[in-house]
Scaffold this active site. Structure first.
Site, PDB file in Angstrom:
ATOM      1  N   TYR A 122       0.849  -1.191   0.000  1.00 39.20           N
ATOM      2  CA  TYR A 122       0.000   0.000   0.000  1.00 39.20           C
ATOM      3  C   TYR A 122       0.883   1.239   0.000  1.00 39.20           C
ATOM      4  O   TYR A 122       1.830   1.331   0.792  1.00 39.20           O
ATOM      5  CB  TYR A 122      -0.887  -0.007   1.259  1.00 39.20           C
ATOM      6  CG  TYR A 122      -1.778   1.214   1.394  1.00 39.20           C
ATOM      7  CD1 TYR A 122      -2.871   1.395   0.551  1.00 39.20           C
ATOM      8  CD2 TYR A 122      -1.527   2.182   2.373  1.00 39.20           C
ATOM      9  CE1 TYR A 122      -3.689   2.515   0.681  1.00 39.20           C
ATOM     10  CE2 TYR A 122      -2.340   3.297   2.505  1.00 39.20           C
ATOM     11  CZ  TYR A 122      -3.413   3.454   1.657  1.00 39.20           C
ATOM     12  OH  TYR A 122      -4.230   4.568   1.784  1.00 39.20           O
ATOM     13  N   ASP A 133       9.394   3.555   0.140  1.00 40.14           N
ATOM     14  CA  ASP A 133       8.275   4.219   0.791  1.00 40.14           C
ATOM     15  C   ASP A 133       8.388   3.907   2.282  1.00 40.14           C
ATOM     16  O   ASP A 133       8.014   2.832   2.740  1.00 40.14           O
ATOM     17  CB  ASP A 133       6.951   3.707   0.214  1.00 40.14           C
ATOM     18  CG  ASP A 133       5.756   4.319   0.902  1.00 40.14           C
ATOM     19  OD1 ASP A 133       5.953   5.139   1.818  1.00 40.14           O
ATOM     20  OD2 ASP A 133       4.613   3.984   0.526  1.00 40.14           O
ATOM     21  N   LYS A 181       3.336  10.333   8.168  1.00 38.84           N
ATOM     22  CA  LYS A 181       2.988   9.930   9.540  1.00 38.84           C
ATOM     23  C   LYS A 181       3.838  10.592  10.635  1.00 38.84           C
ATOM     24  O   LYS A 181       3.532  11.679  11.052  1.00 38.84           O
ATOM     25  CB  LYS A 181       3.011   8.410   9.648  1.00 38.84           C
ATOM     26  CG  LYS A 181       1.947   7.767   8.707  1.00 38.84           C
ATOM     27  CD  LYS A 181       1.573   6.394   9.145  1.00 38.84           C
ATOM     28  CE  LYS A 181       0.759   5.633   8.101  1.00 38.84           C
ATOM     29  NZ  LYS A 181      -0.682   5.799   8.255  1.00 38.84           N
TER      30      LYS A 181
HETATM   31  C1  LIG Z   1       3.566   2.665   3.363  1.00 39.10           C
HETATM   32  C2  LIG Z   1       2.564   3.764   3.182  1.00 39.10           C
HETATM   33  N1  LIG Z   1       2.677   4.611   2.148  1.00 39.10           N
HETATM   34  C3  LIG Z   1       1.821   5.613   1.950  1.00 39.10           C
HETATM   35  C4  LIG Z   1       0.761   5.814   2.807  1.00 39.10           C
HETATM   36  C5  LIG Z   1      -0.202   6.930   2.569  1.00 39.10           C
HETATM   37  O1  LIG Z   1      -0.079   7.914   3.558  1.00 39.10           O
HETATM   38  P1  LIG Z   1      -1.292   8.894   3.866  1.00 39.10           P
HETATM   39  O2  LIG Z   1      -2.353   8.110   4.555  1.00 39.10           O
HETATM   40  O3  LIG Z   1      -0.683   9.955   4.741  1.00 39.10           O
HETATM   41  O4  LIG Z   1      -1.743   9.438   2.559  1.00 39.10           O
HETATM   42  C6  LIG Z   1       0.589   4.963   3.892  1.00 39.10           C
HETATM   43  C7  LIG Z   1      -0.550   5.140   4.810  1.00 39.10           C
HETATM   44  O5  LIG Z   1      -0.854   4.330   5.659  1.00 39.10           O
HETATM   45  C8  LIG Z   1       1.506   3.909   4.089  1.00 39.10           C
HETATM   46  O6  LIG Z   1       1.368   3.054   5.109  1.00 39.10           O
END
Ligand SMILES: Cc1ncc(COP(=O)(O)O)c(C=O)c1O
Length: 442
Positions: free
Chosen positions: A152, A254, A281
Site C-alpha cells: 500500500y 516508501d 505519519k
Molecule cells: C507505506 C505507506 N505509504 C503511503 C501511505 C499513505 O499515507 P497517507 O495516509 O498519509 O496518505 C501509507 C498510509 O498508511 C503507508 O502506510
C-alpha cells in the site's frame, strides 16, 4: 466468541457514538471521510487523546496501540509537540511563503537519512508517493511503475493496484497480474503497472529485466507494513538495488511507516540505499504531512528556478509552519535512547504475544520490528502477500473487537504499534487483555 456477540457488546458500550454516527450518515456517504477507520456497525467517535490513552464520546478509556495508524510515535499530545504547535499557531496557521521550521525539519531529515540529499514537503504520504513517482518519470522519461503485490502506498491512482487482490484473480504467484484496488482507476494505470512478488528475488529480476527499459521506478515498502509486516529476506533488498541500478530504474523506498524502525528508517536498518524516499505519519507531530526526497539530480526536477522538464509542485498547505514545528519537535524527541526504548517495548510485546499464543495452542504468529507488530492468525511461513491472507478472514476483526470491548485499541487487520508514551505496564496490560480475548476464542 462470535462476531455478533462482540458487536452487540460494542453497541451496548457506544450509544453516544451511535447517535453521532446516525447524524454523520445524513451528511456524509457512509457517515465517513476515511475508509481505513470505518468498521461495522459504526466506528466510535473520539473526543480526546493523552499519552498512551484515548477516550471516546461515551467516556470510555482505551490503551491506544493503533496510534493513528502508526503516526503517533510519541503518543497523544506530547507536551513538547503541543508547545511547538501552539507557539506557531499563535503566530499564524499558514503563510504564502516558506518558514524557518521547514528548513529545520528538512535539515533534520536529510541528516538522519544520508540517501535523502534534498527533500520537499507535502500534506500526506499519498502526495509523497505521487510526487516521487512523478519525479522518477520525469528523470527517466519512462512511464511504467513497478510495485509489489500487497503493498500500500496511498490513495492516488498510480498505486491503487494489487493492494489486497483476490489471489484467485491475480494470475500466478511468480508473475502477478495488475488488479485495480478501487473503483475509478482507469485501465491505462493497469497497463502502466508491473506487479512483483515480495521476497522472490529470481522472479522479480526476471520481470524487471524483461520490462526494465520501460520502467521509471520501483516503489518498495521495505517492511511491507500494510501486507503484514513481512520483513525482506536476507539479500532481497540488495538484489532489488542491484537490478534497478543496472536497468536505470529509480528505486523508491516508501518509508511512511518503516521510518519508525531506526533514526534513518528501514534503509539504515537493512543497509540499502534507495534513490528516493517517501515519508509521512511520524514526521509531522500528528499533523497532516508527507515528504519526498533523495538524489539531488532526480529531485532537481522540482527546482522552481527552471530548467528542462521542470515539475510544478504547488500545494496551499505544503510545509505549513504549524506542521513543520510539530515535526521538528517530534524529531528532537526521537533520540537514539528513544529508539532503544521503542525497540524494548516492541520486543516485550512480541515476546508476550508469542507466550499467549503458544500457551493457548493457537495457529497464529506475530511479526514486526522495532515498535511495530502484526498478529497473524495462521501458522504458515509468511513470506509474501499471498501467504499471509488469513484462512479465517473474520478472525482479525474478532480480535480487534474483543480488545476494543476490553479497553485496548488495535487496528482492524492486526497491525499495531507502541509509542514512547507507553510503559512496560501498558504493554503488560495489552498482553493480559489479549490473553483474555484469545482464551474466549479457544
Ligand atoms: C507505506 C505507506 N505509504 C503511503 C501511505 C499513505 O499515507 P497517507 O495516509 O498519509 O496518505 C501509507 C498510509 O498508511 C503507508 O502506510
Amino acid at each position: 466468541m462470535t462476531l455478533e456477540t462482540l458487536v452487540n457488546d460494542y453497541k451496548a458500550k457506544t450509544s453516544r457514538s451511535r447517535q453521532m454516527y446516525e447524524e454523520a450518515l445524513r451528511v456524509m456517504p457512509g457517515g465517513n471521510s476515511r475508509t481505513t477507520t470505518f468498521f461495522d456497525p459504526y466506528p466510535f467517535f473520539i473526543t480526546r487523546g493523552a499519552g498512551a490513552r484515548i477516550w471516546d464520546a461515551d467516556g470510555a478509556e482505551r490503551l491506544d496501540f493503533n496510534g493513528n495508524y502508526t503516526s503517533l510515535i510519541l503518543g497523544h499530545a506530547h507536551p513538547s509537540v503541543v508547545e511547538a504547535v501552539a507557539e506557531q499557531a499563535t503566530r499564524g496557521m499558514s503563510f504564502p511563503g516558506p518558514s524557518e521550521h521547514e528548513v529545520r525539519l528538512a535539515g533534520l531529515l536529510t541528516t538522519r537519512i544520508p540517501s535523502m540529499e534534498v527533500v520537499r514537503f507535502a500534506n500526506s504520504g499519498t502526495e509523497a508517493t505521487m510526487n516521487a513517482v512523478r519525479a522518477a518519470r520525469a528523470f527517466t522519461g519512462r512511464s511504467k511503475l513497478a510495485k509489489f503485490e500487497g503493498a500500500y502506498h496511498g490513495t492516488h491512482d498510480w498505486v491503487l493496484v494489487s493492494v489486497s487482490p483476490d489471489p484467485a484473480k491475480s494470475g500466478s504467484r511468480k508473475r502477478p497480474k495488475p488488479v485495480a484496488s478501487s473503483g475509478g482507476v482507469p485501465d491505462t494505470v493497469l497497463k502502466h503497472t508491473v506487479v512483483l512478488p515480495w521476497n522472490d528475488a529470481e522472479a522479480c529480476v526476471k520481470i524487471l529485466e524483461k520490462q526494465g527499459r520501460d520502467i521509471a521506478a520501483l516503489i518498495v515498502d521495505p517492511l511491507m507494513a500494510n501486507a503484514g509486516l513481512l520483513e525482506p529476506q536476507p539479500g532481497f533488498l540488495e538484489r532489488l538495488r542491484e537490478v534497478t541500478e543496472r536497468l536505470g530504474i529509480v528505486l523508491i523506498f516508501d518509508e511512511v511507516i518503516s521510518f519508525r524502525v531506526a533514526p534513518g528508517g528501514a534503509q539504515q536498518r537493512f543497509g540499502v540505499r534507495p534513490d528516493l524516499t517517501t515519508l509521512g505519519k511520524i514526521i509531522g507531530g500528528g499533523l497532516a504531512v508527507g515528504a519526498f526526497g533523495g538524489r539531488a539530480e532526480v529531485m532537481n526536477y522540482y527546482d522552481p528556478r527552471g530548467g528542462k522538464g521542470r515539475i510544478s509542485h504547488g500545494g496551499t498547505f505544503n510545509a505549513n509552519p504549524v506542521t513543520m514545528a510539530g515535526g521538528v519537535a517530534t524529531m528532537q524527541e526521537l533520540t537514539p535512547e528513544a529508539y532503544a526504548r521503542l525497540d524494548a517495548l516492541g520486543d516485550r510485546l512480541r515476546a508476550g504475544v508469542k507466550r499467549v499464543l503458544s500457551k493457548s495452542k493457537q495457529a497464529a504468529q506475530v511479526t514486526g520490528l522495532g515498535s511495530l507488530f502484526w498478529i497473524h492468525w495462521t501458522k504458515k511461513r509468511l513470506t509474501d502477500y499471498r501467504s499471509r491472507v488469513p484462512a479465517d478472514a473474520e478472525r482479525p476483526l474478532r480480535t480487534f473487537m474483543g480488545l476494543l470491548n476490553d479497553g485496548v485499541l488495535l487496528t482492524q487487520r492486526g497491525l499495531g504499534c507502541c509509542s514512547l508514551a507507553m510503559t512496560d505496564a501498558d504493554v503488560d496490560r495489552f498482553l493480559e487483555v489479549f490473553g483474555r480475548v484469545v482464551e474466549k476464542e479457544a
